[in-house]
Design a protein around this motif. Sequence first.
Motif, mmCIF file in Angstrom:
data_model
loop_
_atom_site.group_PDB
_atom_site.id
_atom_site.type_symbol
_atom_site.label_atom_id
_atom_site.label_comp_id
_atom_site.label_asym_id
_atom_site.label_seq_id
_atom_site.Cartn_x
_atom_site.Cartn_y
_atom_site.Cartn_z
ATOM 1 N N ALA A 89 0.838 -1.197 0.000
ATOM 2 C CA ALA A 89 0.000 0.000 0.000
ATOM 3 C C ALA A 89 0.872 1.245 0.000
ATOM 4 C CB ALA A 89 -0.902 -0.004 1.225
ATOM 5 N N ASP A 90 0.421 2.253 -0.738
ATOM 6 C CA ASP A 90 1.125 3.535 -0.814
ATOM 7 C C ASP A 90 0.075 4.633 -0.908
ATOM 8 O OD1 ASP A 90 2.892 5.606 -1.140
ATOM 9 O OD2 ASP A 90 3.856 4.797 -2.942
ATOM 10 N N ASN A 91 -0.444 5.068 0.257
ATOM 11 C CA ASN A 91 -1.566 6.009 0.345
ATOM 12 C C ASN A 91 -2.772 5.441 -0.393
ATOM 13 O OD1 ASN A 91 -0.209 7.882 1.956
ATOM 14 N ND2 ASN A 91 0.818 8.727 0.159
ATOM 15 N N GLN A 92 -3.361 6.178 -1.343
ATOM 16 C CA GLN A 92 -4.528 5.666 -2.068
ATOM 17 C C GLN A 92 -4.118 4.793 -3.254
ATOM 18 O OE1 GLN A 92 -3.546 8.871 -2.128
ATOM 19 N NE2 GLN A 92 -4.269 9.951 -3.914
ATOM 20 N N TYR A 93 -2.824 4.583 -3.425
ATOM 21 C CA TYR A 93 -2.294 3.744 -4.495
ATOM 22 C C TYR A 93 -1.734 2.451 -3.916
ATOM 23 C CZ TYR A 93 -2.457 7.923 -7.407
ATOM 24 O OH TYR A 93 -2.876 9.023 -8.102
ATOM 25 N N THR A 94 -1.393 1.533 -4.807
ATOM 26 C CA THR A 94 -0.614 0.367 -4.407
ATOM 27 C C THR A 94 0.589 0.281 -5.323
ATOM 28 O OG1 THR A 94 -2.082 -1.023 -5.742
ATOM 29 C CG2 THR A 94 -2.427 -1.044 -3.372
ATOM 30 N N PHE A 104 5.432 -0.580 -10.301
ATOM 31 C CA PHE A 104 4.649 0.568 -10.736
ATOM 32 C C PHE A 104 3.573 0.863 -9.710
ATOM 33 C CE2 PHE A 104 2.994 -3.257 -12.665
ATOM 34 C CZ PHE A 104 1.655 -3.211 -12.342
ATOM 35 N N LEU A 105 3.113 2.102 -9.718
ATOM 36 C CA LEU A 105 2.011 2.525 -8.858
ATOM 37 C C LEU A 105 0.707 2.428 -9.628
ATOM 38 C CD1 LEU A 105 3.261 5.727 -7.008
ATOM 39 C CD2 LEU A 105 2.671 3.536 -5.988
ATOM 40 N N ILE A 110 -5.398 -1.994 -1.556
ATOM 41 C CA ILE A 110 -4.859 -3.302 -1.182
ATOM 42 C C ILE A 110 -6.006 -4.289 -0.945
ATOM 43 C CG2 ILE A 110 -4.654 -3.013 1.330
ATOM 44 C CD1 ILE A 110 -1.705 -4.217 -0.620
ATOM 45 N N SER A 111 -7.134 -3.788 -0.430
ATOM 46 C CA SER A 111 -8.311 -4.647 -0.220
ATOM 47 C C SER A 111 -8.881 -5.131 -1.544
ATOM 48 C CB SER A 111 -9.394 -3.905 0.555
ATOM 49 O OG SER A 111 -8.947 -3.607 1.846
ATOM 50 N N ASN A 112 -8.873 -4.254 -2.530
ATOM 51 C CA ASN A 112 -9.358 -4.648 -3.850
ATOM 52 C C ASN A 112 -8.480 -5.757 -4.423
ATOM 53 O OD1 ASN A 112 -9.406 -4.211 -7.011
ATOM 54 N ND2 ASN A 112 -11.353 -3.500 -6.166
ATOM 55 N N ARG A 127 -1.714 -5.309 7.079
ATOM 56 C CA ARG A 127 -2.689 -4.411 6.444
ATOM 57 C C ARG A 127 -2.172 -3.712 5.195
ATOM 58 N NH1 ARG A 127 -2.324 0.949 7.648
ATOM 59 N NH2 ARG A 127 -0.778 1.503 9.191
ATOM 60 N N SER A 128 -0.860 -3.706 4.982
ATOM 61 C CA SER A 128 -0.355 -2.960 3.827
ATOM 62 C C SER A 128 0.425 -3.789 2.807
ATOM 63 C CB SER A 128 0.524 -1.797 4.307
ATOM 64 O OG SER A 128 1.664 -2.307 4.963
ATOM 65 N N THR A 129 0.448 -5.119 2.940
ATOM 66 C CA THR A 129 1.241 -5.929 2.009
ATOM 67 C C THR A 129 0.574 -7.259 1.687
ATOM 68 O OG1 THR A 129 3.252 -4.970 2.956
ATOM 69 C CG2 THR A 129 3.544 -6.895 1.572
ATOM 70 N N ILE A 130 0.641 -7.619 0.417
ATOM 71 C CA ILE A 130 0.223 -8.936 -0.065
ATOM 72 C C ILE A 130 1.441 -9.550 -0.741
ATOM 73 C CG2 ILE A 130 -1.249 -10.191 -1.696
ATOM 74 C CD1 ILE A 130 -3.310 -7.932 -1.406
ATOM 75 N N ILE A 131 1.718 -10.825 -0.447
ATOM 76 C CA ILE A 131 2.857 -11.491 -1.092
ATOM 77 C C ILE A 131 2.377 -12.662 -1.937
ATOM 78 C CG2 ILE A 131 4.506 -10.820 0.710
ATOM 79 C CD1 ILE A 131 4.330 -13.781 1.723
ATOM 80 N N ASN A 132 3.205 -13.019 -2.911
ATOM 81 C CA ASN A 132 2.973 -14.199 -3.735
ATOM 82 C C ASN A 132 3.710 -15.351 -3.055
ATOM 83 O OD1 ASN A 132 3.009 -16.233 -5.675
ATOM 84 N ND2 ASN A 132 3.265 -14.798 -7.371
ATOM 85 N N MET A 133 2.962 -16.287 -2.477
ATOM 86 C CA MET A 133 3.563 -17.379 -1.711
ATOM 87 C C MET A 133 4.393 -18.323 -2.580
ATOM 88 S SD MET A 133 0.624 -18.256 1.117
ATOM 89 C CE MET A 133 -0.674 -18.571 -0.079
ATOM 90 N N GLU A 134 4.178 -18.312 -3.879
ATOM 91 C CA GLU A 134 4.959 -19.151 -4.788
ATOM 92 C C GLU A 134 6.418 -18.719 -4.833
ATOM 93 O OE1 GLU A 134 3.736 -21.874 -6.683
ATOM 94 O OE2 GLU A 134 2.031 -21.610 -5.320
#
Length: 173
Positions: A89-94, A104-105, A110-112, A127-134
């Motif tokens: 997450a980066d403010n209203q961007y990801t 890229f932004l 992040i919820s979307n 709350r601010s990061t999603i990772i690719n478990m692969e």
Amino acid sequence: IFLTAKVERDDIRRGMELGADDYLFKPYQAEELLAAIDARFKRIQMLTASFEEKDDARTKRHKYTDKIFMKIDSQPQILKINEILYISADNQYTSVHLTIGKSFLIRKSISNWENILPESEFLRIHRSTIINMEHIVKMGKWDNSSLLVYLDGIEKPFIISKRNSSRLRQNNF
């Protein structure tokens, strides 16, 4: 549906401008009117189904091998889901970080992202990061039952909270 005796071109045009879906002239047959009504109902059903499909497409989870169309740096691009390494997450961007080293932004929450990415391969670690478990290459313990996770090509580890580390264990890590 306008039922009228006015048959002049200007009258028809005015009726259409007022929102007429159909324009029947007197005298008309009952079958004509019923056919016009039936056509309107079919059109409404078709439009409703089209909107429902668009809503489903916006909220459906993608597969790991899917591609999604996005606007990146004002340019239309196709993004492969399996090329996403992590999203932060980066403010209203990801900030989307790819396995090929690019990032890229994008104006998407992040919820979307969490709602459209496949659950079996992507994990929201806080709350601010999603990772690719692969792309997890190494894991280690951190204080208070938290975990450190290292991703392919990223030196700095990610800290996963106790709650989210249990979800990681459920995915056989």
